[in-house]
Design a protein around this motif. Sequence first.
Motif, PDB file in Angstrom:
ATOM      1  N   SER A  21      37.324   9.354 -10.893  1.00  0.00           N
ATOM      2  CA  SER A  21      38.705   9.526 -10.433  1.00  0.00           C
ATOM      3  C   SER A  21      39.711   9.404 -11.579  1.00  0.00           C
ATOM      4  O   SER A  21      40.904   9.579 -11.355  1.00  0.00           O
ATOM      5  N   THR A  22      39.242   9.096 -12.768  1.00  0.00           N
ATOM      6  CA  THR A  22      40.160   9.105 -13.904  1.00  0.00           C
ATOM      7  C   THR A  22      40.539  10.549 -14.229  1.00  0.00           C
ATOM      8  O   THR A  22      39.665  11.377 -14.485  1.00  0.00           O
ATOM      9  N   PRO A  23      41.844  10.867 -14.196  1.00  0.00           N
ATOM     10  CA  PRO A  23      42.250  12.248 -14.455  1.00  0.00           C
ATOM     11  C   PRO A  23      41.839  12.694 -15.856  1.00  0.00           C
ATOM     12  O   PRO A  23      41.732  11.869 -16.771  1.00  0.00           O
ATOM     13  N   ALA A  24      41.639  13.988 -15.998  1.00  0.00           N
ATOM     14  CA  ALA A  24      41.198  14.544 -17.284  1.00  0.00           C
ATOM     15  C   ALA A  24      42.167  14.161 -18.403  1.00  0.00           C
ATOM     16  O   ALA A  24      41.743  13.796 -19.510  1.00  0.00           O
ATOM     17  N   ALA A  25      43.463  14.214 -18.117  1.00  0.00           N
ATOM     18  CA  ALA A  25      44.448  13.916 -19.160  1.00  0.00           C
ATOM     19  C   ALA A  25      44.262  12.496 -19.666  1.00  0.00           C
ATOM     20  O   ALA A  25      44.313  12.236 -20.879  1.00  0.00           O
ATOM     21  N   ALA A  26      44.038  11.569 -18.742  1.00  0.00           N
ATOM     22  CA  ALA A  26      43.877  10.168 -19.134  1.00  0.00           C
ATOM     23  C   ALA A  26      42.585   9.986 -19.919  1.00  0.00           C
ATOM     24  O   ALA A  26      42.556   9.309 -20.949  1.00  0.00           O
ATOM     25  N   ALA A  27      41.525  10.607 -19.439  1.00  0.00           N
ATOM     26  CA  ALA A  27      40.232  10.469 -20.113  1.00  0.00           C
ATOM     27  C   ALA A  27      40.310  11.048 -21.524  1.00  0.00           C
ATOM     28  O   ALA A  27      39.857  10.427 -22.488  1.00  0.00           O
ATOM     29  N   ASN A  28      40.918  12.207 -21.646  1.00  0.00           N
ATOM     30  CA  ASN A  28      41.009  12.847 -22.961  1.00  0.00           C
ATOM     31  C   ASN A  28      41.874  12.032 -23.921  1.00  0.00           C
ATOM     32  O   ASN A  28      41.537  11.887 -25.103  1.00  0.00           O
ATOM     33  N   LEU A  45      28.087   9.158 -22.098  1.00  0.00           N
ATOM     34  CA  LEU A  45      27.598  10.452 -22.556  1.00  0.00           C
ATOM     35  C   LEU A  45      27.613  11.462 -21.402  1.00  0.00           C
ATOM     36  O   LEU A  45      28.109  12.589 -21.525  1.00  0.00           O
ATOM     37  N   ARG A  46      27.091  11.001 -20.270  1.00  0.00           N
ATOM     38  CA  ARG A  46      27.015  11.873 -19.105  1.00  0.00           C
ATOM     39  C   ARG A  46      28.404  12.278 -18.647  1.00  0.00           C
ATOM     40  O   ARG A  46      28.656  13.448 -18.349  1.00  0.00           O
ATOM     41  N   SER A  47      29.324  11.313 -18.628  1.00  0.00           N
ATOM     42  CA  SER A  47      30.645  11.644 -18.098  1.00  0.00           C
ATOM     43  C   SER A  47      31.389  12.589 -19.026  1.00  0.00           C
ATOM     44  O   SER A  47      32.119  13.465 -18.565  1.00  0.00           O
ATOM     45  N   VAL A  48      31.189  12.438 -20.333  1.00  0.00           N
ATOM     46  CA  VAL A  48      31.829  13.366 -21.270  1.00  0.00           C
ATOM     47  C   VAL A  48      31.296  14.783 -21.046  1.00  0.00           C
ATOM     48  O   VAL A  48      32.059  15.761 -21.000  1.00  0.00           O
ATOM     49  N   LEU A  49      29.986  14.895 -20.853  1.00  0.00           N
ATOM     50  CA  LEU A  49      29.396  16.214 -20.598  1.00  0.00           C
ATOM     51  C   LEU A  49      29.918  16.783 -19.284  1.00  0.00           C
ATOM     52  O   LEU A  49      30.237  17.974 -19.186  1.00  0.00           O
ATOM     53  N   LEU A  50      30.011  15.935 -18.270  1.00  0.00           N
ATOM     54  CA  LEU A  50      30.482  16.419 -16.965  1.00  0.00           C
ATOM     55  C   LEU A  50      31.927  16.889 -17.058  1.00  0.00           C
ATOM     56  O   LEU A  50      32.300  17.903 -16.457  1.00  0.00           O
ATOM     57  N   ARG A  51      32.728  16.155 -17.809  1.00  0.00           N
ATOM     58  CA  ARG A  51      34.128  16.559 -17.941  1.00  0.00           C
ATOM     59  C   ARG A  51      34.238  17.881 -18.702  1.00  0.00           C
ATOM     60  O   ARG A  51      35.058  18.732 -18.380  1.00  0.00           O
ATOM     61  N   ARG A  52      33.400  18.016 -19.730  1.00  0.00           N
ATOM     62  CA  ARG A  52      33.399  19.274 -20.479  1.00  0.00           C
ATOM     63  C   ARG A  52      32.994  20.419 -19.560  1.00  0.00           C
ATOM     64  O   ARG A  52      33.609  21.483 -19.556  1.00  0.00           O
ATOM     65  N   ASP A 401      39.628  17.848 -11.831  1.00  0.00           N
ATOM     66  CA  ASP A 401      38.764  16.677 -11.906  1.00  0.00           C
ATOM     67  C   ASP A 401      38.917  15.772 -10.689  1.00  0.00           C
ATOM     68  O   ASP A 401      38.082  14.913 -10.456  1.00  0.00           O
ATOM     69  N   VAL A 402      40.005  15.963  -9.954  1.00  0.00           N
ATOM     70  CA  VAL A 402      40.200  15.142  -8.742  1.00  0.00           C
ATOM     71  C   VAL A 402      39.648  15.882  -7.527  1.00  0.00           C
ATOM     72  O   VAL A 402      38.885  15.328  -6.743  1.00  0.00           O
ATOM     73  N   PHE A 403      40.015  17.156  -7.411  1.00  0.00           N
ATOM     74  CA  PHE A 403      39.617  17.919  -6.231  1.00  0.00           C
ATOM     75  C   PHE A 403      38.270  18.606  -6.452  1.00  0.00           C
ATOM     76  O   PHE A 403      38.177  19.830  -6.446  1.00  0.00           O
ATOM     77  N   ILE A 404      37.253  17.793  -6.665  1.00  0.00           N
ATOM     78  CA  ILE A 404      35.919  18.358  -6.887  1.00  0.00           C
ATOM     79  C   ILE A 404      35.358  18.810  -5.542  1.00  0.00           C
ATOM     80  O   ILE A 404      35.297  18.047  -4.593  1.00  0.00           O
ATOM     81  N   GLY A 405      34.984  20.064  -5.465  1.00  0.00           N
ATOM     82  CA  GLY A 405      34.405  20.572  -4.233  1.00  0.00           C
ATOM     83  C   GLY A 405      35.422  20.899  -3.153  1.00  0.00           C
ATOM     84  O   GLY A 405      35.066  21.145  -2.017  1.00  0.00           O
ATOM     85  N   ARG A 406      36.712  20.880  -3.482  1.00  0.00           N
ATOM     86  CA  ARG A 406      37.753  21.253  -2.503  1.00  0.00           C
ATOM     87  C   ARG A 406      38.268  22.651  -2.813  1.00  0.00           C
ATOM     88  O   ARG A 406      38.279  23.082  -3.969  1.00  0.00           O
ATOM     89  N   THR A 407      38.724  23.325  -1.764  1.00  0.00           N
ATOM     90  CA  THR A 407      39.345  24.631  -1.960  1.00  0.00           C
ATOM     91  C   THR A 407      40.844  24.510  -1.684  1.00  0.00           C
ATOM     92  O   THR A 407      41.298  23.491  -1.150  1.00  0.00           O
ATOM     93  N   ALA A 408      41.571  25.576  -2.022  1.00  0.00           N
ATOM     94  CA  ALA A 408      43.010  25.573  -1.754  1.00  0.00           C
ATOM     95  C   ALA A 408      43.268  25.413  -0.261  1.00  0.00           C
ATOM     96  O   ALA A 408      44.210  24.736   0.165  1.00  0.00           O
TER      97      ALA A 408
END
Length: 420
Positions: A21-28, A45-52, A401-408
Motif C-alpha cells: 500500500s506504499t504509493p509508488a512515489a513514496a517508495a521511489n 528484492l521482490r517488492s522492487v521487482l514487483l514495483r518495476r 500501485d494502489v488499484f491493483i486488479g481494479r478497473t475504471a
Amino acid sequence: MPRLTPADASLILDHVVGDPSTPAAAANALLAELPFPSRPTRRLLRSVLLRRLGSDPVSPAALDTLQLLASLPTPAPAIAAAHLAVAAFLAASAPDFDAAAGALFARPDGRARRAVDEGGDPALVSPEAVAVADQFEAAVGNAFSQSVLRGLWGGRAAAEERVRELLVAEWAAIGPSQLEVAAERIVGDGAVETWRAAEESIRAKYRMLAGEERAREILSRLEEPTSNVNPISTPEVHKVLDALKSSCADLHSAVEDPLPAAKAAADEVLAARMDKAVDINAEEVNNQAASCSAAAGPSALNNQGEASRKGTLSSLMDWNSTARTFQWEDSLDPEGSRSQSHIPHLPSPRRNQVSPLQLADNKAKRRRARKWSSVEEETLRKGVDQFGSSNWKDILIHNPDVFIGRTAVDLKDKWRNMMR
DNA sequence: TATTGGGCTAACT
DNA sequence: AGTTAGCCCAATA
C-alpha cells in the motif's frame, strides 16, 4: 540523533517498500534517498521487482523482471502464465514477426525459450509453455501460422491482465517485514517465550517497546505457571494484587498510548518529503500492517479487541483467493471451474491450434469480489478531489500501485457505493 | 474508447 | 427475507 546505519536503512526499505500500500512515489523517493543494501532482504528484492513490473507490465524489460522474479524462492504460480503471455505478446505484436519470434522462441537460445524449456527456471518450465514456444518457432516464415498466433497472443490487454494477476498474487504473499517479525516476537503471540528467555536488562528494553499495558499482560502470562505454586499465594495476597492491578489499569487508562501519535508524526515527516502528499494516517498504517502479513504487526497491540480487525483479516483472505482466480477460461472440461479453479493452467497445445474465431465463445468468468481496503478508498477520495467524479481512468492510471486488479468501472461503482 | 445506469449475485444481518 | 458491496453488461457519446 545517531546516523542512519546501513542496517537501519535496510529495515526501513524492507518495511516500507515491501508494503503493497506504499504509493509508488513514496517508495521511489525512499529508494532514491536511502542507500540500497548490499544484501537486500528477499522481501525488498521482490517488492522492487514487483514495483518495476507494475510500472511497466508488458515490455522486453518486463520479461527480464519476470525472469528475475521467477528465480526468487517460491514465486506465485501465476508467474508462468504472465511470463508466457508477455513473451508471446512481444513476438506476436512485433512488426517483424520472424525476427522477434526467433529471438524469443528459437532453440536453443531464444530468451523465452531458455526460460521455459528444460533446464530453465522451474517456475516457468512447463509442457504448455514449451508447446507455445514450439508454435512460435514453427511459425517463422509461415504467414498463416503467424496470423493465427497474432490473433491468439497479440492483445496487449490480455498480457497485461496476466501480469496484473501475478502482481496481485505476489503482493498478497509477500509476507511480513523484518520489523513486523521482530515486533511479533516481542509483543505478539510469540512474546511470552521471547520474554521468558530474556534477562532483566533486555526485558526492560522490551517493556519500552511494548508499552506498559502490553508488557504487564505478557509478564502476567509469563508468571502464571509459577504463581500457582507460590507458597505465599493466599486469598489476602490475591486481594492486594487485584487491587494493585486495577489501580494500575486505571492509571494506564488515563495515560494515552504514545505509539499511535508517534506513528502519525512519522507519517507526517514522510509525507512532507514527498512531492505528492502522502498523508496516510496512523490508523491506515495499522490496517496496512495487518493486511500485508498474517502476523500481527507492532501496531496490532494498539487495536486489540477492535471489532474491525476481523474484517481486515477476512479481507486478507479475499485478497489471497482473488490472487489465485485465473481468467484463462479455455478449459475443455465443462466442470473444470469447480474444484481446481484456483489452479492456473496454460492454454493447451490442442486448444491453440483451433481458429482464434472460436475464442469468441468463451465467456469471461465473474471475478471474485474483493473488499476495498481503506487505502484504496482514501486514494479514490483523493482521486475524485483531484480529477473529478467522471475521470475514473485518470484516477486509475495515476494510482496503479494502489488499484491493483481494479478497473475504471470498479472505481466508478465503488464511488457510487461510497456516496450512498 | 471511457463513462454511465441498471441489473445481478454472494455474503451479510 | 431484506440489504449491501462488488462486479457485470450494454447503451451512449
